[in-house]
Design a protein around this motif. Structure first.
Motif, mmCIF file in Angstrom:
data_model
loop_
_atom_site.group_PDB
_atom_site.id
_atom_site.type_symbol
_atom_site.label_atom_id
_atom_site.label_comp_id
_atom_site.label_asym_id
_atom_site.label_seq_id
_atom_site.Cartn_x
_atom_site.Cartn_y
_atom_site.Cartn_z
ATOM 1 N N LEU A 174 0.830 -1.211 0.000
ATOM 2 C CA LEU A 174 0.000 0.000 0.000
ATOM 3 C C LEU A 174 0.865 1.261 0.000
ATOM 4 O O LEU A 174 0.583 2.214 -0.732
ATOM 5 N N THR A 175 1.905 1.262 0.810
ATOM 6 C CA THR A 175 2.791 2.433 0.873
ATOM 7 C C THR A 175 3.491 2.644 -0.467
ATOM 8 O O THR A 175 3.631 3.778 -0.936
ATOM 9 N N GLY A 176 3.938 1.538 -1.096
ATOM 10 C CA GLY A 176 4.596 1.652 -2.393
ATOM 11 C C GLY A 176 3.674 2.207 -3.462
ATOM 12 O O GLY A 176 4.084 3.062 -4.273
ATOM 13 N N ILE A 177 2.426 1.738 -3.467
ATOM 14 C CA ILE A 177 1.456 2.216 -4.465
ATOM 15 C C ILE A 177 1.197 3.703 -4.285
ATOM 16 O O ILE A 177 1.207 4.482 -5.262
ATOM 17 N N MET A 178 0.971 4.137 -3.044
ATOM 18 C CA MET A 178 0.685 5.552 -2.794
ATOM 19 C C MET A 178 1.901 6.426 -3.093
ATOM 20 O O MET A 178 1.759 7.546 -3.611
ATOM 21 N N ALA A 179 3.102 5.921 -2.777
ATOM 22 C CA ALA A 179 4.312 6.694 -3.074
ATOM 23 C C ALA A 179 4.472 6.891 -4.582
ATOM 24 O O ALA A 179 4.810 8.000 -5.042
ATOM 25 N N ALA A 180 4.204 5.840 -5.351
ATOM 26 C CA ALA A 180 4.310 5.953 -6.806
ATOM 27 C C ALA A 180 3.306 6.956 -7.364
ATOM 28 O O ALA A 180 3.636 7.736 -8.271
ATOM 29 N N GLU A 181 2.091 6.953 -6.828
ATOM 30 C CA GLU A 181 1.056 7.892 -7.289
ATOM 31 C C GLU A 181 1.444 9.338 -7.020
ATOM 32 O O GLU A 181 1.066 10.247 -7.764
ATOM 33 N N LEU A 182 2.222 9.556 -5.940
ATOM 34 C CA LEU A 182 2.623 10.917 -5.571
ATOM 35 C C LEU A 182 3.966 11.315 -6.180
ATOM 36 O O LEU A 182 4.489 12.393 -5.896
ATOM 37 N N GLY A 183 4.532 10.431 -6.987
ATOM 38 C CA GLY A 183 5.812 10.740 -7.615
ATOM 39 C C GLY A 183 6.995 10.557 -6.694
ATOM 40 O O GLY A 183 8.093 11.064 -6.966
ATOM 41 N N LEU A 184 6.823 9.822 -5.592
ATOM 42 C CA LEU A 184 7.915 9.546 -4.663
ATOM 43 C C LEU A 184 8.573 8.214 -5.025
ATOM 44 O O LEU A 184 8.150 7.526 -5.954
ATOM 45 N N ASP A 185 9.582 7.838 -4.275
ATOM 46 C CA ASP A 185 10.313 6.596 -4.516
ATOM 47 C C ASP A 185 9.476 5.416 -4.002
ATOM 48 O O ASP A 185 9.329 5.222 -2.790
ATOM 49 N N ALA A 186 8.925 4.630 -4.943
ATOM 50 C CA ALA A 186 8.052 3.513 -4.559
ATOM 51 C C ALA A 186 8.818 2.444 -3.779
ATOM 52 O O ALA A 186 8.296 1.859 -2.820
ATOM 53 N N ALA A 187 10.058 2.184 -4.180
ATOM 54 C CA ALA A 187 10.869 1.169 -3.490
ATOM 55 C C ALA A 187 11.131 1.580 -2.041
ATOM 56 O O ALA A 187 11.066 0.752 -1.121
ATOM 57 N N LEU A 188 11.413 2.857 -1.838
ATOM 58 C CA LEU A 188 11.636 3.357 -0.483
ATOM 59 C C LEU A 188 10.343 3.299 0.332
ATOM 60 O O LEU A 188 10.356 3.006 1.542
ATOM 61 N N GLY A 189 9.220 3.552 -0.334
ATOM 62 C CA GLY A 189 7.923 3.454 0.331
ATOM 63 C C GLY A 189 7.641 2.031 0.789
ATOM 64 O O GLY A 189 7.160 1.798 1.911
ATOM 65 N N ARG A 190 7.919 1.061 -0.084
ATOM 66 C CA ARG A 190 7.705 -0.348 0.289
ATOM 67 C C ARG A 190 8.605 -0.743 1.460
ATOM 68 O O ARG A 190 8.192 -1.469 2.361
ATOM 69 N N ARG A 191 9.832 -0.259 1.439
ATOM 70 C CA ARG A 191 10.777 -0.579 2.513
ATOM 71 C C ARG A 191 10.285 -0.015 3.849
ATOM 72 O O ARG A 191 10.316 -0.689 4.879
ATOM 73 N N ALA A 192 9.816 1.225 3.822
ATOM 74 C CA ALA A 192 9.296 1.854 5.039
ATOM 75 C C ALA A 192 8.071 1.113 5.552
ATOM 76 O O ALA A 192 7.914 0.888 6.761
ATOM 77 N N GLY A 193 7.194 0.714 4.636
ATOM 78 C CA GLY A 193 5.992 -0.006 5.048
ATOM 79 C C GLY A 193 6.296 -1.366 5.625
ATOM 80 O O GLY A 193 5.697 -1.787 6.628
#
Length: 364
Positions: A190-209
């Protein structure tokens, strides 16, 4: 001072002996009433929870194996329960025995050890010690594999081995009835998907989640909240500041320094809020059993403590060089008193203090 210290020790021993004698007399006088109370305790609501959530069924090749598992005068079953912290229930169930414990990791180690013992055929106290130790080592491998699988499923790479091991421990952790490792993988997606939608680093979002609840892997062994422990662990393993920020503020994203803490908090809430994800009754039940063990372990001279029988009993293993037989009786009363004072629970809780002296020598 030496004379006073010796006198204090003698008085303490005498007090313990008198308490023990009085307790024995009282037990004889109220035996019938005690049986009634135990019958009421056996019907507690928590026992229903244990039957559904804290029991594993282990098939055995034949009912004749039950006698071998018990051993002469119950030596095998007592050794097995003391080493694993699991209650081994042998009843009329055909070709099966039950393992009961609120701690799923202990229960799995006990299942692995019992199956190895039955396959090997040699069942005696020293062999049980060897097999239980082997099962604990195999459990470490199993945990690491679960951590690897979770990281692969979440699409997170580059985790250090120690971090993978901690992540795998979440396989045996639940929060309000929800498996924390599965929850962490969901939050990562979920964090990766939302990060990608906002133009952020999806991989970093997945790692944080994936790592947002890392502290729950050891929060039962280390003092502090799972957030504080998680931040310490992530910092030790050199995780990026965005990941550490998400761990630190996934419960209070308004105080976070990056958007990743906000995304982790949102994903955490989505995963927890889906229908059927959590059950508060399980969490309260687990917390009560953990508190029983913490209270027992807080007393000096206690080596280990296990809450068994769905919280109807806490077994306390003491150090024989520090606690005498007489003081064991006094210790049981003190632990029971602390439980009565600090906890709310249905029925009653039996406190069993186990003191064992063992001498070991090797013929060379």
């Amino acid at each position: 001072n030496l004379l006073l210290s010796r006198l204090d020790a003698e008085l303490e021993e005498e007090k313990a002996l008198r308490v023990k004698a009085n307790l024995e007399r009282i037990r004889l006088e109220v035996k019938r009433e005690a049986q009634k109370l135990l019958a009421q305790a056996a019907q507690r609501q928590a026992s229903e929870t244990a039957a559904a959530l804290a029991v594993s069924v282990v098939p055995i090749p034949s009912d004749a194996m039950k006698g071998r598992i018990i051993g002469r005068e119950g030596r095998n079953i007592r050794t097995f329960e003391a080493l694993t912290g699991v209650d081994l229930i042998i009843d009329d169930t055909p070709e099966a025995v039950l393992l009961s414990s609120f701690n799923p990791m202990r229960r799995e180690i006990a299942r692995m050890a019992l199956e190895q013992l039955m396959a090997d055929g040699r069942i005696h106290p020293s062999r049980i010690e060897e097999v239980v130790e082997k099962a604990k080592n195999e459990m470490k491998t199993f945990i690491y594999e679960r951590g690897e699988e979770a990281a692969l499923e979440a699409g997170v790479v580059g985790l250090k081995p120690g971090l993978v091991q901690l992540l795998g421990r979440l396989h045996f952790r639940s929060s309000y009835g929800q498996n924390v490792l599965k929850h962490s993988v969901q939050v990562a997606h979920l964090t990766g998907i939302m990060a990608a939608e906002l133009g952020l680093d999806a991989a970093l979002g997945r790692r944080a989640g994936l790592l947002h609840d890392l502290g729950k892997s050891v929060d039962r062994e280390i003092e502090g909240t799972h957030v504080e422990i998680g931040v310490t662990l992530a910092t030790r393993f050199g995780e990026p500041k965005e990941v550490i920020d998400a761990i630190a503020h996934h419960h209070d994203p308004e105080n976070g320094e990056t958007l990743y803490s906000v995304l982790a908090a949102a994903a955490d809430a989505i995963s927890a809020a889906r229908p059927g994800a959590r059950r508060e009754s399980l969490e309260e039940y687990i917390q009560r059993l953990e508190q029983l063990e913490r209270i027992a372990l807080s007393f000096p001279g206690v080596d280990n403590a296990f809450a068994v029988q769905a919280g109807r009993e806490v077994r306390v293993i003491v150090k024989p060089d520090r606690i005498s037989d007489a003081k064991a009786t006094l210790l049981a009363r003190e632990i029971a008193g602390r439980i009565e004072r600090d906890m709310n629970y249905p029925g009653q809780v039996q406190v069993t203090v186990v003191r064992e002296s063992r001498a070991v020598e090797y013929a060379k």
